[in-house]
Design a protein around this motif. Structure first.
Motif, short mmCIF file in Angstrom:
data_model
loop_
_atom_site.label_atom_id
_atom_site.label_comp_id
_atom_site.label_asym_id
_atom_site.label_seq_id
_atom_site.Cartn_x
_atom_site.Cartn_y
_atom_site.Cartn_z
N GLY A 182 21.30 51.13 19.23
CA GLY A 182 20.90 49.73 19.31
C GLY A 182 20.91 49.12 17.93
N SER A 183 20.45 47.90 17.86
CA SER A 183 20.47 47.18 16.59
C SER A 183 19.09 46.62 16.28
N MET A 184 18.61 46.90 15.08
CA MET A 184 17.44 46.19 14.57
C MET A 184 17.95 45.01 13.75
N ARG A 185 17.33 43.87 13.94
CA ARG A 185 17.71 42.68 13.18
C ARG A 185 16.49 42.19 12.43
N GLY A 186 16.62 42.11 11.11
CA GLY A 186 15.49 41.70 10.31
C GLY A 186 15.90 40.80 9.16
N ILE A 187 14.92 40.29 8.46
CA ILE A 187 15.15 39.35 7.35
C ILE A 187 15.03 40.09 6.03
N ALA A 188 15.95 39.78 5.14
CA ALA A 188 15.96 40.38 3.82
C ALA A 188 16.33 39.30 2.79
N ALA A 189 16.22 39.68 1.53
CA ALA A 189 16.56 38.80 0.42
C ALA A 189 17.25 39.65 -0.65
N PRO A 190 17.84 39.03 -1.65
CA PRO A 190 18.42 39.83 -2.73
C PRO A 190 17.36 40.66 -3.45
N ALA A 191 17.74 41.82 -3.92
CA ALA A 191 16.81 42.68 -4.66
C ALA A 191 16.36 41.98 -5.94
N GLY A 192 15.16 42.35 -6.41
CA GLY A 192 14.66 41.79 -7.65
C GLY A 192 13.79 40.57 -7.48
N MET A 193 13.43 40.24 -6.27
CA MET A 193 12.61 39.06 -6.02
C MET A 193 11.18 39.28 -6.51
N ALA A 194 10.59 38.24 -7.08
CA ALA A 194 9.21 38.33 -7.56
C ALA A 194 8.27 38.64 -6.39
N PRO A 195 7.26 39.48 -6.62
CA PRO A 195 6.36 39.88 -5.52
C PRO A 195 5.71 38.71 -4.80
N GLU A 196 5.31 37.67 -5.53
CA GLU A 196 4.65 36.55 -4.87
C GLU A 196 5.61 35.76 -3.98
N VAL A 197 6.89 35.73 -4.35
CA VAL A 197 7.88 35.05 -3.51
C VAL A 197 8.14 35.86 -2.24
N LEU A 198 8.33 37.17 -2.43
CA LEU A 198 8.55 38.05 -1.28
C LEU A 198 7.37 38.01 -0.33
N ALA A 199 6.16 38.01 -0.89
CA ALA A 199 4.96 37.98 -0.05
C ALA A 199 4.86 36.69 0.74
N ARG A 200 5.21 35.56 0.11
CA ARG A 200 5.12 34.28 0.82
C ARG A 200 6.13 34.22 1.96
N LEU A 201 7.33 34.73 1.75
CA LEU A 201 8.33 34.75 2.81
C LEU A 201 7.90 35.69 3.94
N ALA A 202 7.34 36.85 3.58
CA ALA A 202 6.86 37.77 4.60
C ALA A 202 5.73 37.15 5.42
N LEU A 203 4.85 36.42 4.74
CA LEU A 203 3.76 35.75 5.45
C LEU A 203 4.30 34.70 6.40
N SER A 204 5.34 33.98 5.97
CA SER A 204 5.95 32.97 6.83
C SER A 204 6.55 33.59 8.07
N VAL A 205 7.22 34.75 7.91
CA VAL A 205 7.77 35.44 9.07
C VAL A 205 6.66 35.90 9.99
N ARG A 206 5.58 36.45 9.41
CA ARG A 206 4.46 36.90 10.23
C ARG A 206 3.88 35.75 11.06
N ARG A 207 3.66 34.61 10.41
CA ARG A 207 3.12 33.45 11.10
C ARG A 207 4.08 32.95 12.19
N THR A 208 5.37 33.02 11.89
CA THR A 208 6.37 32.60 12.87
C THR A 208 6.34 33.48 14.10
N VAL A 209 6.31 34.79 13.90
CA VAL A 209 6.29 35.71 15.03
C VAL A 209 5.02 35.55 15.87
N GLU A 210 3.92 35.24 15.18
CA GLU A 210 2.66 35.07 15.89
C GLU A 210 2.57 33.72 16.62
N ASP A 211 3.46 32.78 16.26
CA ASP A 211 3.46 31.45 16.88
C ASP A 211 4.08 31.53 18.28
#
Length: 265
Positions: A236-265
């Protein structure tokens, strides 16, 4: 995947995007990955307060889009959907322009089991009759996939090996094209994920011969798995969101939080 990024960013200033975010999809419009991406993007826009625009970059089994995502600036304004197993298998198969380490993983969204699909009126009634036809006409029954090294392609290679059959592989740029060619009778067999054919199945246009999960997917509980049919094949296929390597932790965390909120919506 999101949890470590969220933990690292505790106490850091929250990143706030101030312009459009691009979400790269490495497959053609209309397929399962594209549909998931556009749904997620629409809800992330509400949370982030900026447009999230889906950009389709199909071709080479996903390599074109994955490479573009890997080379983008890790500033939070370019993200994308990545798929297993192709994100891992393409660099194994050939000299690719990316590797898994080129990405910051944000979150997995979908785990979609593979499926074998025919038209509703196909003379191939079940998996046993598919194998019988392949043995009668080896190498002539064409099957469509989303490309070399895709979960669909690997599943068929495993089926061929386990059953001593031989089919004809016909790769496309995305599952939407696989489906179109099945519906137009250009190919007799579509190998694509279960969610990608569910609407046509409910409309009695297509029907699945088998699914490839560890267990039966609840919306398709009547469809046997390959394990039910005696083959120890799970694909099967897992489909997920990624970004280029080297992203600042606070940026990665904000995007992850947005995905979490989206899935919970």
């Amino acid at each position: 995947i999101a949890a470590p990024a969220l933990a690292r960013a505790q106490g850091a200033a929250e990143w706030r995007p101030d312009r459009q975010i691009t979400m790269i999809v490495a497959f053609a419009a209309g397929g399962g990955t594209d549909t998931a991406a556009r749904t997620i993007a629409r809800f992330m826009e509400k949370d982030l307060g900026q447009p999230v625009v889906v950009l389709n970059r199909p071709g080479a089994g996903g390599e074109i889009g994955f490479s573009e995502l890997a080379r983008a600036r890790p500033d939070g304004y370019t993200i994308g959907f990545i798929n297993t197993p192709t994100i891992v298998t393409i660099p194994i198969e050939r000299q690719a322009r990316f590797k898994l380490d080129d990405f910051s993983l944000i979150a997995n969204i979908v785990d979609d089991p593979g499926g074998l699909w025919v038209l509703h009126g196909s003379p191939i009634r079940d998996f046993a009759s598919l194998l019988a036809a392949a043995r009668e006409r080896p190498g002539t029954i064409g099957y469509g996939t989303t490309g070399i090294g895709s979960d669909d392609h690997l599943a068929m290679l495993a089926i061929e090996r386990a059953t001593g059959t031989r089919f004809l592989h016909i790769p496309f740029a995305g599952s939407a094209q696989v489906k179109q060619n099945l519906l137009s009778r250009a190919i007799p067999l579509a190998v694509m994920n279960m969610a990608e054919g569910i609407a046509e199945w409910r409309q009695d246009v297509m029907r699945p011969l088998a699914q490839m999960g560890e267990t039966r997917w609840e919306p398709a509980a009547a469809v046997p798995t390959l394990k039910d049919l005696g083959l120890n094949i799970v694909e099967g296929s897992m489909r997920g969101i990624a970004a280029p390597a080297g992203m600042a932790p606070e940026v990665l965390a904000r995007l992850a939080l947005s995905v979490r909120r989206t899935v919970e919506d």
